[in-house]
Design an enzyme around this catalytic site. Structure first.
Site, short mmCIF file in Angstrom:
data_model
loop_
_atom_site.label_atom_id
_atom_site.label_comp_id
_atom_site.label_asym_id
_atom_site.label_seq_id
_atom_site.Cartn_x
_atom_site.Cartn_y
_atom_site.Cartn_z
N LYS A 1 44.90 41.52 35.54
CA LYS A 1 44.82 40.66 36.73
C LYS A 1 44.99 39.18 36.36
O LYS A 1 45.77 38.47 36.98
CB LYS A 1 43.46 40.84 37.45
CG LYS A 1 43.18 42.28 37.87
CD LYS A 1 41.87 42.42 38.61
CE LYS A 1 40.63 42.15 37.76
NZ LYS A 1 40.42 43.12 36.67
N ARG B 1 35.11 42.22 45.23
CA ARG B 1 34.72 43.36 44.40
C ARG B 1 34.09 44.47 45.23
O ARG B 1 33.79 45.52 44.68
CB ARG B 1 33.68 42.94 43.35
CG ARG B 1 34.13 41.87 42.39
CD ARG B 1 35.19 42.37 41.47
NE ARG B 1 34.82 42.54 40.12
CZ ARG B 1 35.22 41.75 39.12
NH1 ARG B 1 35.97 40.69 39.34
NH2 ARG B 1 34.89 42.02 37.90
N ARG C 1 41.14 41.69 23.04
CA ARG C 1 41.30 40.41 23.75
C ARG C 1 40.53 39.30 23.05
O ARG C 1 39.40 39.49 22.61
CB ARG C 1 40.81 40.53 25.19
CG ARG C 1 40.79 39.16 25.90
CD ARG C 1 40.69 39.24 27.39
NE ARG C 1 39.46 39.87 27.84
CZ ARG C 1 39.21 40.16 29.11
NH1 ARG C 1 40.10 39.87 30.04
NH2 ARG C 1 38.08 40.75 29.46
N ARG D 1 34.85 37.88 24.29
CA ARG D 1 33.88 37.90 25.38
C ARG D 1 32.79 38.94 25.10
O ARG D 1 33.09 40.03 24.63
CB ARG D 1 34.58 38.25 26.70
CG ARG D 1 35.12 37.03 27.42
CD ARG D 1 36.00 37.34 28.60
NE ARG D 1 35.47 38.30 29.56
CZ ARG D 1 36.09 38.65 30.70
NH1 ARG D 1 37.27 38.10 31.00
NH2 ARG D 1 35.56 39.51 31.52
N ARG E 1 31.42 48.36 32.82
CA ARG E 1 32.22 47.62 33.81
C ARG E 1 33.17 48.58 34.54
O ARG E 1 33.43 48.43 35.73
CB ARG E 1 33.01 46.50 33.12
CG ARG E 1 32.13 45.31 32.76
CD ARG E 1 32.77 44.44 31.71
NE ARG E 1 34.01 43.82 32.13
CZ ARG E 1 34.93 43.37 31.28
NH1 ARG E 1 34.76 43.45 29.98
NH2 ARG E 1 36.02 42.81 31.74
P1 AP5 Z 1 43.54 40.37 31.42
O1 AP5 Z 1 44.72 39.82 32.13
O2 AP5 Z 1 42.54 39.40 30.87
O3 AP5 Z 1 42.83 41.49 32.33
P2 AP5 Z 1 41.94 41.35 33.61
O4 AP5 Z 1 42.32 42.41 34.55
O5 AP5 Z 1 41.94 39.94 34.12
O6 AP5 Z 1 40.53 41.74 32.95
P3 AP5 Z 1 39.10 41.10 33.09
O7 AP5 Z 1 38.30 41.76 32.01
O8 AP5 Z 1 39.09 39.61 33.05
O9 AP5 Z 1 38.70 41.60 34.50
P4 AP5 Z 1 37.31 41.85 35.08
O10 AP5 Z 1 37.58 42.02 36.50
O11 AP5 Z 1 36.53 42.92 34.44
O12 AP5 Z 1 36.52 40.53 34.65
P5 AP5 Z 1 36.28 39.15 35.38
O13 AP5 Z 1 36.55 38.08 34.40
O14 AP5 Z 1 36.92 39.10 36.70
O15 AP5 Z 1 44.08 41.31 30.23
C1 AP5 Z 1 43.18 41.91 29.34
C2 AP5 Z 1 43.76 41.88 27.92
O16 AP5 Z 1 44.94 42.70 27.88
C3 AP5 Z 1 44.22 40.50 27.45
O17 AP5 Z 1 44.03 40.41 26.07
C4 AP5 Z 1 45.73 40.47 27.78
O18 AP5 Z 1 46.43 39.62 26.88
C5 AP5 Z 1 46.10 41.93 27.57
N1 AP5 Z 1 47.14 42.43 28.46
C6 AP5 Z 1 47.27 42.21 29.81
N2 AP5 Z 1 48.31 42.88 30.29
C7 AP5 Z 1 48.87 43.55 29.24
C8 AP5 Z 1 49.99 44.44 29.10
N3 AP5 Z 1 50.75 44.77 30.13
N4 AP5 Z 1 50.24 44.95 27.88
C9 AP5 Z 1 49.47 44.63 26.81
N5 AP5 Z 1 48.40 43.78 26.88
C10 AP5 Z 1 48.11 43.27 28.08
O19 AP5 Z 1 34.71 39.25 35.65
C11 AP5 Z 1 33.77 39.23 34.59
C12 AP5 Z 1 32.37 39.34 35.16
O20 AP5 Z 1 32.10 38.24 36.04
C13 AP5 Z 1 32.09 40.59 36.02
O21 AP5 Z 1 31.77 41.72 35.25
C14 AP5 Z 1 30.92 40.09 36.88
O22 AP5 Z 1 29.72 40.08 36.18
C15 AP5 Z 1 31.34 38.65 37.17
N6 AP5 Z 1 32.16 38.55 38.39
C16 AP5 Z 1 33.45 38.12 38.48
N7 AP5 Z 1 33.90 38.18 39.75
C17 AP5 Z 1 32.87 38.66 40.48
C18 AP5 Z 1 32.72 38.97 41.85
N8 AP5 Z 1 33.72 38.80 42.73
N9 AP5 Z 1 31.52 39.47 42.28
C19 AP5 Z 1 30.50 39.66 41.42
N10 AP5 Z 1 30.58 39.39 40.10
C20 AP5 Z 1 31.75 38.90 39.63
#
Ligand code: AP5
Length: 213
Positions: free
Chosen positions: A13, A88, A127, A160, A171
């Site tokens: 994402k 979410r 990552r 992270r 997660r």
């Molecule tokens: P990346 O692009 O970073 O993936 P992502 O989908 O953004 O993953 P996240 O782990 O950031 O998502 P998440 O929703 O769990 O966490 P968030 O930060 O929102 O890619 C991942 C890795 O793969 C990278 O190394 C990238 O280089 C690689 N990659 C990507 N695409 C690739 C491909 N095609 N091929 C190979 N490699 C690839 O949330 C974290 C925490 O914050 C949550 O757990 C929660 O506690 C809190 N939080 C955030 N938003 C909310 C909300 N709305 N409500 C409540 N709590 C929230």
């Protein structure tokens, strides 16, 4: 155009949001980055939510919604917004509709990045992120030129806390229980596009662009 990226942790994402934002000039808002910033700055909110985020659970809906509202209000005219990590659950989905409607905007498309658990576990364990500019790397697919050093700003790279295999599992379960029901919610509203995110970043981006046409 205002879009939401939905998908499990590690679906790409953030990566795809950044690329699309550069291509289209749309504003990219990641609620994950917003909460991590609060934690890094050790604000009152940051101290309160630190253990929740590190354990892979979701932060309280009202707190996250308030953070997002504050961010949007500070932005002047934008061509479009990419919501990454919000909503979410259905409570947040309704809050987003209300927020956009207050600004005279609406949600145009929801893109679901479909990817297997096996793929996300492998991506997330490799990552690394810059502690200065937030640039994201992957030791397997997109490594930095120099070990642990950001190519862009020479900042230090870190892993992270919520990317450990145990927390990634947690997660993924939270995603299945809380967020996946949004697929039906947006399907009913005829906003949902499903894109496979198993391929390379370049190919996945192409598929997203096609879905948005
Ligand atoms: P990346 O692009 O970073 O993936 P992502 O989908 O953004 O993953 P996240 O782990 O950031 O998502 P998440 O929703 O769990 O966490 P968030 O930060 O929102 O890619 C991942 C890795 O793969 C990278 O190394 C990238 O280089 C690689 N990659 C990507 N695409 C690739 C491909 N095609 N091929 C190979 N490699 C690839 O949330 C974290 C925490 O914050 C949550 O757990 C929660 O506690 C809190 N939080 C955030 N938003 C909310 C909300 N709305 N409500 C409540 N709590 C929230």
């Amino acid at each position: 155009m205002n879009i939401v990226f939905l998908g499990p942790p590690g679906a790409g994402k953030g990566t795809l949001s950044k690329k699309l934002s550069l291509k289209k000039g749309w504003l990219h808002i990641s609620t994950g980055d917003l909460v991590r910033r609060e934690i890094r700055m050790q604000t009152e909110l940051g101290k309160k939510i630190q253990s929740i985020v590190n354990s892979g659970r979701l932060v309280d809906d009202k707190l996250v919604t308030r953070l997002l509202e504050k961010k949007i209000q500070n932005e002047k005219k934008v061509k479009g917004i990419i919501f990454d990590g919000f909503p979410r659950n259905t409570i947040q989905a309704k809050a987003l509709e209300k927020m956009l409607s207050k600004l005279g905007l609406k949600l145009n498309t929801v893109v679901y990045l479909d990817v297997s658990k096996k793929t996300v576990v492998s991506r997330l364990s490799a990552r690394r992120q810059c502690n200065n500019c937030n640039e994201v790397y992957n030791l397997l697919y997109n490594p930095p030129k120099k070990d642990n050093v950001c190519d862009k700003c020479s900042g230090q790279l870190y892993q992270r806390k919520d990317d450990s295999p145990k927390i990634v599992k947690q997660r993924f379960e939270v995603f299945k229980k809380e967020t996946r029901p949004l697929l039906d919610y947006y399907k009913e509203k005829k906003l949902l596009k499903i894109v496979s995110a198993e391929s390379t970043v370049k190919k996945n981006l192409e598929q997203v662009m096609n879905a948005l046409q």
